[in-house]
Design a protein around this motif. Structure first.
Motif, PDB file in Angstrom:
ATOM      1  N   LEU A   1      -9.149  -8.863 -11.671  1.00 58.27           N
ATOM      2  CA  LEU A   1     -10.603  -8.845 -11.578  1.00 58.27           C
ATOM      3  C   LEU A   1     -11.175 -10.233 -11.840  1.00 58.27           C
ATOM      4  N   ILE A   2     -10.639 -10.923 -12.833  1.00 61.01           N
ATOM      5  CA  ILE A   2     -11.112 -12.269 -13.155  1.00 61.01           C
ATOM      6  C   ILE A   2     -10.894 -13.211 -11.975  1.00 61.01           C
ATOM      7  N   ASP A   3      -9.748 -13.124 -11.323  1.00 62.57           N
ATOM      8  CA  ASP A   3      -9.483 -13.967 -10.147  1.00 62.57           C
ATOM      9  C   ASP A   3     -10.497 -13.673  -9.037  1.00 62.57           C
ATOM     10  N   GLY A   4     -10.835 -12.399  -8.878  1.00 61.94           N
ATOM     11  CA  GLY A   4     -11.840 -12.038  -7.883  1.00 61.94           C
ATOM     12  C   GLY A   4     -13.205 -12.614  -8.222  1.00 61.94           C
ATOM     13  N   TYR A   5     -13.573 -12.566  -9.503  1.00 63.61           N
ATOM     14  CA  TYR A   5     -14.837 -13.153  -9.937  1.00 63.61           C
ATOM     15  C   TYR A   5     -14.857 -14.653  -9.669  1.00 63.61           C
ATOM     16  N   LYS A   6     -13.745 -15.307  -9.957  1.00 67.46           N
ATOM     17  CA  LYS A   6     -13.642 -16.757  -9.755  1.00 67.46           C
ATOM     18  C   LYS A   6     -13.899 -17.113  -8.295  1.00 67.46           C
TER      19      LYS A   6
END
Length: 215
Positions: A177-182
């Motif tokens: 999820l964090i990678d997607g937000y980035k």
């Protein structure tokens, strides 16, 4: 060229690039005299003092009836000052060649879990998990925690609390999820810096825009 971006800035750009240009590049300010905004400010301040273990009795006495209801709804969340790590926590985190800025209402720590809280006196974002505020706050705190605890995995989550109706929205994160937000944040910032995207909105929201006469 702008190098610092908040959630409000990027959400404004997504809604209307022209409005973004007028506010954040041409520095056009229109003061807000909204009663709802003033109530939100007062409740946020009261919660901040409460979570810092300060005496708030005199503040509670002067609340309006609407503010008292919001305050009582906050108390039903049973969040204790002793669990509070930070209130009104400012951050400035680098992502690529720009910085993300913001201020988090509260961060609660329980064992190895960090919980970001955001008090809403209006409404929770319709798609909270994909909202830009969620993306920026979770990405930023995840980066900060990696620096603080490089060898320990921390559980990180975000909770929106609607103080009008006591509803909550919980987002629990993971590396995917964090990678997607980035990627999402980076893509929007790239669009901000591409002048070809500077067209005003063509939606019905223009009718109620404070800056419509300047477009």
């Amino acid at each position: 060229m702008l190098n610092n971006f908040s959630a409000n800035m990027l959400k404004t750009f997504k809604k209307c690039p022209k409005k973004f240009e007028l506010i954040y590049e041409n520095n056009i300010k229109i003061p807000s005299k909204s009663q709802a905004a003033e109530q939100g400010k007062n409740i946020h301040s009261l919660i901040n003092y409460y979570l810092q273990n300060k005496d708030i009795s005199k503040f509670v006495e002067i609340l309006t009836s609407t503010e008292k209801e919001l305050w009582e709804n906050f108390l039903t969340q049973k969040i204790q000052p002793n669990d509070t790590l930070h209130t009104e926590y400012p951050f400035n985190v680098k992502l690529g060649n720009f910085w993300l800025t913001g201020r988090i209402d509260a961060i609660i720590k329980k064992d190895n879990e960090y919980i970001i809280y955001d008090w809403k006196t209006g409404s929770i974002p319709e798609n909270a998990k994909s909202d830009l505020q969620t993306a920026i706050y979770l990405y930023a705190i995840n980066e900060i925690l990696k620096d603080l605890n490089p060898y320990n995995h921390c559980i990180l989550s975000f909770i929106y609390v609607n103080l009008k109706n006591k509803t909550t929205e919980v987002i629990q994160t993971d590396d995917f999820l964090i990678d997607g937000y980035k990627s999402k944040i980076t893509g929007i910032v790239e669009s901000v810096r591409d002048k070809k995207h500077r067209k005003k909105s063509t939606t019905s929201t223009c009718k109620n825009c404070d800056l419509k006469n300047l477009c």
